[in-house]
Design a protein around this motif. Structure first.
Motif, PDB file in Angstrom:
ATOM      1  N   VAL A  10     -38.570 -34.598  58.059  1.00 40.99           N
ATOM      2  CA  VAL A  10     -39.978 -34.443  57.704  1.00 40.99           C
ATOM      3  C   VAL A  10     -40.155 -33.313  56.702  1.00 40.99           C
ATOM      4  CG1 VAL A  10     -42.244 -33.823  58.577  1.00 40.99           C
ATOM      5  CG2 VAL A  10     -40.833 -35.406  59.860  1.00 40.99           C
ATOM      6  N   LEU A  11     -39.551 -32.166  56.969  1.00 45.56           N
ATOM      7  CA  LEU A  11     -39.666 -31.033  56.061  1.00 45.56           C
ATOM      8  C   LEU A  11     -39.081 -31.368  54.698  1.00 45.56           C
ATOM      9  CD1 LEU A  11     -38.708 -28.084  58.440  1.00 45.56           C
ATOM     10  CD2 LEU A  11     -40.983 -28.651  57.557  1.00 45.56           C
ATOM     11  N   ALA A  15     -41.302 -31.838  51.086  1.00 51.35           N
ATOM     12  CA  ALA A  15     -41.033 -30.995  49.931  1.00 51.35           C
ATOM     13  C   ALA A  15     -40.832 -31.825  48.667  1.00 51.35           C
ATOM     14  CB  ALA A  15     -39.803 -30.133  50.183  1.00 51.35           C
ATOM     15  N   GLY A  16     -41.036 -33.131  48.778  1.00 48.32           N
ATOM     16  CA  GLY A  16     -40.932 -33.999  47.604  1.00 48.32           C
ATOM     17  C   GLY A  16     -39.584 -34.658  47.459  1.00 48.32           C
ATOM     18  N   ASN A  17     -38.730 -34.520  48.462  1.00 39.40           N
ATOM     19  CA  ASN A  17     -37.411 -35.127  48.422  1.00 39.40           C
ATOM     20  C   ASN A  17     -37.416 -36.434  49.196  1.00 39.40           C
ATOM     21  OD1 ASN A  17     -35.988 -32.766  47.155  1.00 39.40           O
ATOM     22  ND2 ASN A  17     -36.723 -31.771  49.013  1.00 39.40           N
ATOM     23  N   ALA A  18     -36.360 -37.182  49.068  1.00 43.78           N
ATOM     24  CA  ALA A  18     -36.221 -38.418  49.822  1.00 43.78           C
ATOM     25  C   ALA A  18     -34.973 -38.322  50.687  1.00 43.78           C
ATOM     26  CB  ALA A  18     -36.102 -39.609  48.879  1.00 43.78           C
ATOM     27  N   ALA A  19     -35.061 -38.875  51.890  1.00 39.65           N
ATOM     28  CA  ALA A  19     -33.887 -38.917  52.739  1.00 39.65           C
ATOM     29  C   ALA A  19     -32.872 -39.892  52.146  1.00 39.65           C
ATOM     30  CB  ALA A  19     -34.282 -39.350  54.142  1.00 39.65           C
ATOM     31  N   ARG A 328     -29.442 -39.619  56.345  1.00 33.22           N
ATOM     32  CA  ARG A 328     -29.001 -38.232  56.180  1.00 33.22           C
ATOM     33  C   ARG A 328     -29.927 -37.505  55.236  1.00 33.22           C
ATOM     34  NH1 ARG A 328     -23.917 -40.911  55.245  1.00 33.22           N
ATOM     35  NH2 ARG A 328     -22.402 -40.604  56.937  1.00 33.22           N
ATOM     36  N   LEU A 329     -29.902 -36.169  55.301  1.00 29.09           N
ATOM     37  CA  LEU A 329     -30.611 -35.365  54.305  1.00 29.09           C
ATOM     38  C   LEU A 329     -29.835 -35.381  53.007  1.00 29.09           C
ATOM     39  CD1 LEU A 329     -31.766 -32.231  56.328  1.00 29.09           C
ATOM     40  CD2 LEU A 329     -33.118 -34.152  55.554  1.00 29.09           C
TER      41      LEU A 329
END
Length: 329
Positions: A10-11, A15-19, A328-329
């Motif tokens: 979620v964090l 922050a504008g990223n994608a998993a 994954r992150l």
């Protein structure tokens, strides 16, 4: 304090990223085949497992039974069939239950019908407006009572209360018992949170841009108890035309498998919902899945601090065509 994987996702996404979602190369197999014929094997619609066991239950949207199965290393092994609904009830002939979701909660499996009109014929079938509950041994994941595929055990409890609850919701009532191609109400996902059952609707999608999906929350014990239980309706902002096709519980949230609310083709996507807010987090598209494939079932098979392993099964593919994905992150 360690942050859980879901919270971290979620964090990361906020922050504008994608998993990162990837498909594993190791194929999964189903051996022996699911019962009882190819019509059912092409109609897998939901599955859930008993925690701390490898015992699970799978449902289909064609018949009146469910089937147990176990999960092994890259293998689903079908087991015994359990009949859920009699062929006649109070003199009324019962058709398929159109089972679309199953969840394990507090020692019992719960199975829900779609609570919508037949997608093929637009027919109203009383058999579709049921939820079933039966207890299992938490150590084996199987019922302690005798069951088979011909008779309905007395320990299997049905309720049809959700039909009236849907009609009581101002946001749902206009769509209740309408055709799917008219944005008619149709349940396709089920999960649990606390003592509540969560019913995820493929349709209707609501809002000016038709970009909100619906989840209906009802206390499980109240649903099977006396009187009419209260319910809470959540409208979740996804994307235009997306409804909920399945739900699954992870350690820190509810996963939503989203897809087209109607019959249009589209890429399935994964979302994360905390069970309270109106804005789930989009984790991404399932890679390698074509728009014509119907991702219908999602199971969490591994949930650890670094990755989330999911098993996805598909409608219209024999035995669900299980595929494993890693988040994954």
């Amino acid at each position: 304090m360690k942050i859980g994987l879901i919270a971290a996702l979620v964090l990361f996404a906020s922050a504008g990223n994608a998993a990162e979602i990837s498909a594993t190369e190791q194929p999964w197999s189903v051996d022996p085949k699911f019962e009882k014929n190819d019509k059912v094997r092409l109609a897998i619609s939901g599955a859930a497992c008993v925690p701390n066991t490898n015992q699970c239950l799978i449902v289909n949207d064609e018949k009146k039974y469910a089937e147990f199965f176990t999960i092994g290393p890259h293998l689903l092994r079908p087991g015994r069939v359990i009949k859920l609904l009699s062929d006649t009830v109070d003199g009324v002939e019962m058709d398929e239950i159109d089972a679309e979701g199953v969840v394990f909660l507090n020692g019992s499996f719960y199975i829900t019908g779609s609570h919508g009109l037949s997608r093929k014929t637009g027919e109203l079938k009383p058999s579709i407006f049921h939820i079933f509950r039966f207890a299992v041994d938490p150590n084996t994941g199987l019922p302690a009572f005798e069951f088979n595929d011909d008779d309905v055990a007395s320990e299997i409890n049905p309720t049809s209360k959700l039909r009236g609850i849907i009609k009581d919701q101002a946001e749902l009532a206009p769509f209740a018992e309408q055709k799917l191609d008219q944005n008619g109400a149709n349940i396709e996902g089920m999960a649990a949170q606390g003592s509540d059952l969560l019913f995820g609707f493929r349709a209707p999608v609501v809002g000016v841009d038709k970009d909100h999906a619906i989840v209906l929350r009802v206390d499980a014990n109240a649903l099977f108890g006396q009187g009419k239980p209260t319910a809470k309706l959540h409208t979740l902002k996804l994307e235009p035309g997306l409804g909920i096709r399945d739900m699954a519980v992870a350690k820190s949230g509810v996963l939503l498998l989203a897809g087209p609310s109607g019959e249009a083709k589209g890429e399935p996507s994964l979302w994360l919902w905390d069970g309270a807010s109106a804005t789930p987090t989009k984790l991404g598209i399932l890679p390698g899945v074509t728009p014509s494939e119907k991702a219908e079932t999602v199971l969490v098979i591994k949930d650890d601090p670094t990755s989330l392993h999911l098993l996805v099964l598909f409608d219209s593919i024999l035995d669900g065509g299980p595929r494993e994905f890693i988040v994954r992150l």
